[in-house]
Design a protein around this motif. Sequence first.
Motif, PDB file in Angstrom:
ATOM      1  N   VAL A   9       0.842  -1.204   0.000  1.00 28.36           N
ATOM      2  CA  VAL A   9       0.000   0.000   0.000  1.00 28.36           C
ATOM      3  C   VAL A   9       0.873   1.248   0.000  1.00 28.36           C
ATOM      4  O   VAL A   9       0.591   2.218  -0.714  1.00 28.36           O
ATOM      5  CB  VAL A   9      -1.000  -0.006   1.182  1.00 28.36           C
ATOM      6  CG1 VAL A   9      -1.758   1.317   1.244  1.00 28.36           C
ATOM      7  CG2 VAL A   9      -1.969  -1.167   1.052  1.00 28.36           C
ATOM      8  N   PHE A  10       1.954   1.246   0.781  1.00 24.45           N
ATOM      9  CA  PHE A  10       2.872   2.391   0.760  1.00 24.45           C
ATOM     10  C   PHE A  10       3.403   2.638  -0.650  1.00 24.45           C
ATOM     11  O   PHE A  10       3.441   3.785  -1.113  1.00 24.45           O
ATOM     12  CB  PHE A  10       4.051   2.173   1.711  1.00 24.45           C
ATOM     13  CG  PHE A  10       3.816   2.641   3.122  1.00 24.45           C
ATOM     14  CD1 PHE A  10       3.353   3.914   3.400  1.00 24.45           C
ATOM     15  CD2 PHE A  10       4.099   1.804   4.185  1.00 24.45           C
ATOM     16  CE1 PHE A  10       3.149   4.350   4.706  1.00 24.45           C
ATOM     17  CE2 PHE A  10       3.907   2.221   5.494  1.00 24.45           C
ATOM     18  CZ  PHE A  10       3.435   3.499   5.753  1.00 24.45           C
ATOM     19  N   ASP A  11       3.817   1.597  -1.343  1.00 25.66           N
ATOM     20  CA  ASP A  11       4.341   1.753  -2.698  1.00 25.66           C
ATOM     21  C   ASP A  11       3.284   2.352  -3.610  1.00 25.66           C
ATOM     22  O   ASP A  11       3.569   3.238  -4.415  1.00 25.66           O
ATOM     23  CB  ASP A  11       4.824   0.401  -3.224  1.00 25.66           C
ATOM     24  CG  ASP A  11       5.656   0.522  -4.490  1.00 25.66           C
ATOM     25  OD1 ASP A  11       6.379   1.526  -4.652  1.00 25.66           O
ATOM     26  OD2 ASP A  11       5.591  -0.401  -5.317  1.00 25.66           O
ATOM     27  N   SER A  16       9.285   1.516   8.045  1.00 20.18           N
ATOM     28  CA  SER A  16       9.507   1.346   9.486  1.00 20.18           C
ATOM     29  C   SER A  16       8.153   1.105  10.133  1.00 20.18           C
ATOM     30  O   SER A  16       7.253   1.944  10.034  1.00 20.18           O
ATOM     31  CB  SER A  16      10.150   2.593  10.080  1.00 20.18           C
ATOM     32  OG  SER A  16      11.411   2.826   9.486  1.00 20.18           O
ATOM     33  N   TYR A  17       8.020  -0.051  10.770  1.00 18.63           N
ATOM     34  CA  TYR A  17       6.761  -0.418  11.430  1.00 18.63           C
ATOM     35  C   TYR A  17       6.841   0.062  12.878  1.00 18.63           C
ATOM     36  O   TYR A  17       7.739  -0.317  13.616  1.00 18.63           O
ATOM     37  CB  TYR A  17       6.542  -1.934  11.342  1.00 18.63           C
ATOM     38  CG  TYR A  17       6.464  -2.398   9.905  1.00 18.63           C
ATOM     39  CD1 TYR A  17       5.270  -2.355   9.211  1.00 18.63           C
ATOM     40  CD2 TYR A  17       7.600  -2.851   9.233  1.00 18.63           C
ATOM     41  CE1 TYR A  17       5.190  -2.755   7.889  1.00 18.63           C
ATOM     42  CE2 TYR A  17       7.529  -3.252   7.905  1.00 18.63           C
ATOM     43  CZ  TYR A  17       6.328  -3.204   7.246  1.00 18.63           C
ATOM     44  OH  TYR A  17       6.251  -3.597   5.930  1.00 18.63           O
ATOM     45  N   ARG A  18       5.889   0.896  13.281  1.00 21.53           N
ATOM     46  CA  ARG A  18       5.908   1.508  14.609  1.00 21.53           C
ATOM     47  C   ARG A  18       4.965   0.834  15.594  1.00 21.53           C
ATOM     48  O   ARG A  18       5.162   0.927  16.799  1.00 21.53           O
ATOM     49  CB  ARG A  18       5.564   2.992  14.508  1.00 21.53           C
ATOM     50  CG  ARG A  18       6.483   3.775  13.600  1.00 21.53           C
ATOM     51  CD  ARG A  18       7.880   3.774  14.138  1.00 21.53           C
ATOM     52  NE  ARG A  18       8.761   4.564  13.292  1.00 21.53           N
ATOM     53  CZ  ARG A  18      10.059   4.460  13.313  1.00 21.53           C
ATOM     54  NH1 ARG A  18      10.648   3.615  14.136  1.00 21.53           N
ATOM     55  NH2 ARG A  18      10.806   5.184  12.515  1.00 21.53           N
ATOM     56  N   GLU A  64       7.716  10.609   0.961  1.00 22.34           N
ATOM     57  CA  GLU A  64       7.503  10.087   2.310  1.00 22.34           C
ATOM     58  C   GLU A  64       6.028   9.755   2.485  1.00 22.34           C
ATOM     59  O   GLU A  64       5.167  10.392   1.876  1.00 22.34           O
ATOM     60  CB  GLU A  64       7.900  11.127   3.356  1.00 22.34           C
ATOM     61  CG  GLU A  64       9.349  11.524   3.297  1.00 22.34           C
ATOM     62  CD  GLU A  64       9.711  12.599   4.302  1.00 22.34           C
ATOM     63  OE1 GLU A  64      10.905  12.714   4.602  1.00 22.34           O
ATOM     64  OE2 GLU A  64       8.818  13.329   4.775  1.00 22.34           O
ATOM     65  N   ALA A  65       5.753   8.776   3.330  1.00 24.06           N
ATOM     66  CA  ALA A  65       4.365   8.400   3.600  1.00 24.06           C
ATOM     67  C   ALA A  65       4.240   7.872   5.026  1.00 24.06           C
ATOM     68  O   ALA A  65       5.209   7.388   5.611  1.00 24.06           O
ATOM     69  CB  ALA A  65       3.896   7.344   2.609  1.00 24.06           C
ATOM     70  N   THR A  66       3.034   8.007   5.559  1.00 24.45           N
ATOM     71  CA  THR A  66       2.741   7.490   6.899  1.00 24.45           C
ATOM     72  C   THR A  66       1.419   6.733   6.863  1.00 24.45           C
ATOM     73  O   THR A  66       0.579   6.959   5.993  1.00 24.45           O
ATOM     74  CB  THR A  66       2.631   8.624   7.943  1.00 24.45           C
ATOM     75  OG1 THR A  66       1.613   9.547   7.520  1.00 24.45           O
ATOM     76  CG2 THR A  66       3.949   9.354   8.125  1.00 24.45           C
ATOM     77  N   LEU A 115       0.330   6.570  14.987  1.00 24.69           N
ATOM     78  CA  LEU A 115       1.223   6.233  13.887  1.00 24.69           C
ATOM     79  C   LEU A 115       1.498   4.733  13.915  1.00 24.69           C
ATOM     80  O   LEU A 115       1.965   4.194  14.922  1.00 24.69           O
ATOM     81  CB  LEU A 115       2.536   7.008  14.010  1.00 24.69           C
ATOM     82  CG  LEU A 115       3.595   6.709  12.959  1.00 24.69           C
ATOM     83  CD1 LEU A 115       3.114   7.127  11.571  1.00 24.69           C
ATOM     84  CD2 LEU A 115       4.898   7.397  13.314  1.00 24.69           C
ATOM     85  N   LEU A 116       1.221   4.064  12.814  1.00 16.57           N
ATOM     86  CA  LEU A 116       1.431   2.629  12.711  1.00 16.57           C
ATOM     87  C   LEU A 116       2.706   2.285  11.939  1.00 16.57           C
ATOM     88  O   LEU A 116       3.408   1.332  12.279  1.00 16.57           O
ATOM     89  CB  LEU A 116       0.231   1.968  12.034  1.00 16.57           C
ATOM     90  CG  LEU A 116      -1.122   2.175  12.718  1.00 16.57           C
ATOM     91  CD1 LEU A 116      -2.235   1.611  11.855  1.00 16.57           C
ATOM     92  CD2 LEU A 116      -1.121   1.549  14.102  1.00 16.57           C
ATOM     93  N   ALA A 117       2.992   3.050  10.902  1.00 15.62           N
ATOM     94  CA  ALA A 117       4.170   2.788  10.069  1.00 15.62           C
ATOM     95  C   ALA A 117       4.485   4.034   9.253  1.00 15.62           C
ATOM     96  O   ALA A 117       3.620   4.894   9.050  1.00 15.62           O
ATOM     97  CB  ALA A 117       3.914   1.598   9.148  1.00 15.62           C
ATOM     98  N   GLU A 118       5.721   4.096   8.806  1.00 17.21           N
ATOM     99  CA  GLU A 118       6.126   5.199   7.928  1.00 17.21           C
ATOM    100  C   GLU A 118       7.087   4.655   6.885  1.00 17.21           C
ATOM    101  O   GLU A 118       7.722   3.621   7.095  1.00 17.21           O
ATOM    102  CB  GLU A 118       6.745   6.344   8.727  1.00 17.21           C
ATOM    103  CG  GLU A 118       7.852   5.964   9.658  1.00 17.21           C
ATOM    104  CD  GLU A 118       8.201   7.059  10.655  1.00 17.21           C
ATOM    105  OE1 GLU A 118       7.685   8.183  10.537  1.00 17.21           O
ATOM    106  OE2 GLU A 118       8.992   6.779  11.547  1.00 17.21           O
TER     107      GLU A 118
END
Length: 98
Positions: A13-15, A38-40, A66-68, A77-80
């Motif tokens: 999904v980020f891509d 980075s998984y937060r 950049e994406a979050t 925040l779950l991932a960035e």
Amino acid sequence: MPGVSHGGPVAAVFDDVMGFVLSTLNGLSGFTASMTVSYRAPVRIGIEVEFRGRLDRREGRKLFIEATAHDKASGRLLAEAQGLFIEVPVEALESVDR
């Protein structure tokens, strides 16, 4: 872990989100050169997740995006992710053999 998404779908999904920033929001075409996620926090299955992306900077044909990902209900925040995309003119893509 039961009830938690695997990291692969989150990265996919980020891509897609960063590609959307590249093409739809900025009118550019190109390819993903690299991406770091980075998984937060665990991304629980069944919650609504809001992805946000933005073009950070440009260096010639290099586009840094950049994406979050946030839990829509709590804002947590779950991932960035950070992506490096290489701009390729649309004309060059049209000449690629299929």
